[in-house]
Structure formats: C-alpha cells, structure tokens
Design a protein around this motif. Sequence first.
Motif, PDB file in Angstrom:
ATOM      1  N   UNK A   1      66.641 120.375  -2.798  1.00  0.00           N
ATOM      2  CA  UNK A   1      66.305 121.528  -1.952  1.00  0.00           C
ATOM      3  C   UNK A   1      64.977 121.305  -1.247  1.00  0.00           C
ATOM      4  N   UNK A   2      64.825 121.970  -0.129  1.00  0.00           N
ATOM      5  CA  UNK A   2      63.563 121.933   0.606  1.00  0.00           C
ATOM      6  C   UNK A   2      62.477 122.609  -0.233  1.00  0.00           C
ATOM      7  N   UNK A   3      61.284 122.029  -0.311  1.00  0.00           N
ATOM      8  CA  UNK A   3      60.211 122.669  -1.091  1.00  0.00           C
ATOM      9  C   UNK A   3      59.759 123.972  -0.434  1.00  0.00           C
ATOM     10  N   UNK A   4      59.196 124.881  -1.227  1.00  0.00           N
ATOM     11  CA  UNK A   4      58.709 126.132  -0.658  1.00  0.00           C
ATOM     12  C   UNK A   4      57.495 125.916   0.234  1.00  0.00           C
ATOM     13  N   UNK A   5      57.253 126.868   1.104  1.00  0.00           N
ATOM     14  CA  UNK A   5      56.046 126.897   1.934  1.00  0.00           C
ATOM     15  C   UNK A   5      55.169 128.008   1.376  1.00  0.00           C
ATOM     16  N   UNK A   6      53.973 127.660   0.957  1.00  0.00           N
ATOM     17  CA  UNK A   6      53.078 128.625   0.320  1.00  0.00           C
ATOM     18  C   UNK A   6      52.175 129.265   1.366  1.00  0.00           C
ATOM     19  N   UNK A   7      52.039 130.592   1.370  1.00  0.00           N
ATOM     20  CA  UNK A   7      51.086 131.254   2.268  1.00  0.00           C
ATOM     21  C   UNK A   7      49.650 130.849   1.938  1.00  0.00           C
TER      22      UNK A   7
END
Length: 190
Positions: A162-168
């Motif tokens: 899966x694509x890694x998350x993008x953290x704010x």
Amino acid sequence: MSRIIAGAAKGVRLKAPAGANTRPTTDRTREAFFNSLATWFDCAGVETSQQMAGVNMLDLYAGSGAIGLEAVSRGADATLVEKARPAAAVIAENMRLARLKATLVTCSVESYLAGQPKAFDLVWLDPPYDVTTERINELVAKLTRGWLAQDALVVIERSVRDEPPTWPSEYDEVWDKRYGETALYYARFS
C-alpha cells in the motif's frame, strides 16, 4: 489464533472474528511494536504488567482487540473502536477471557472521531484493506483536532504494497518499520 504476549494476561489465547474481513496483527509484529514502545514511554526494565501504566491508548479498527488488549495487559487504559458487531462481540469475549477491562465502542471510526475529542497518548490504526490511503490521511489529520496529547504517538499498520500515509505538518519524527508483508508507520504529534 493469537495470544497476549506480556503483562497481566500473558499467554491468554485470543479469539478472532470469523471470515476474512478481520486480519489480526501477527504475534511477531505485535511483539516488535510493543518492544519499540519501551523506549518511547521510557519503561525499559519496568515489569511488563506496568510498562504502559498511565498511557491512554486509542485502537481504531480494533478487529479482535489484540493490540488494545495487549496494551491493557501492560497497564494502559484503552478505548477500542470497532464498527462490525460480530468483531465487537469477539472483543468483548476476549476481554472476558483475559480478565481485562477496556472501553469498547461499537461504531464507525468516522462516527467516533465526530464526537467529543479526548486526548490520547497512543493511537493505533489498522484499517481494513478497502480503506484507501487517502481516507487514512483524512483520519490522521482529524486526530490533530483534540484527539492527541502532546508528544502522542500515532501508528498505522498497512501492507507493504500500500501507499504510505502522508502526515500533516503537526506530526514530526516520522519513520517506518517493516515486518515481512506488514509495514508500521509511526509519527509523533508535536
């Protein structure tokens, strides 16, 4: 079938919901995750049933409850959120079998996070495969609106495919660990 690895309920075997919709975190990944917390919560050398004393944990998409109940076995207070009623019934049974007390909320993660915020020290997200990375990014952003204590740790379990998350920007010290086909994505709320 998984088991509680350490703490007050060490060795208790946990049930898993029937079907393929819930995939409990493997014992190996769970053990590695909780070992990593010893440094984070400065509890190395503390008896395992008290390692997480004073830690307030939120387990989103709780499934069988294995992560949240492992934390409780190690002394944490935990809130487990699970929408599927059969899975929530298994969590309740696992709490009974392990003689552990946690707060079990049977509703969607979205509904829970639309409620009154409460600051948590540790948040675990292990969403089903059909939850997109875009949706996870929205949830991670929503957590910054009162759901996280200062220096809280947020951890997301996903497939390495899966694509890694993008953290704010409210998160820093972002890192990840891989265990076979599983990736754990960590970030600290600042």
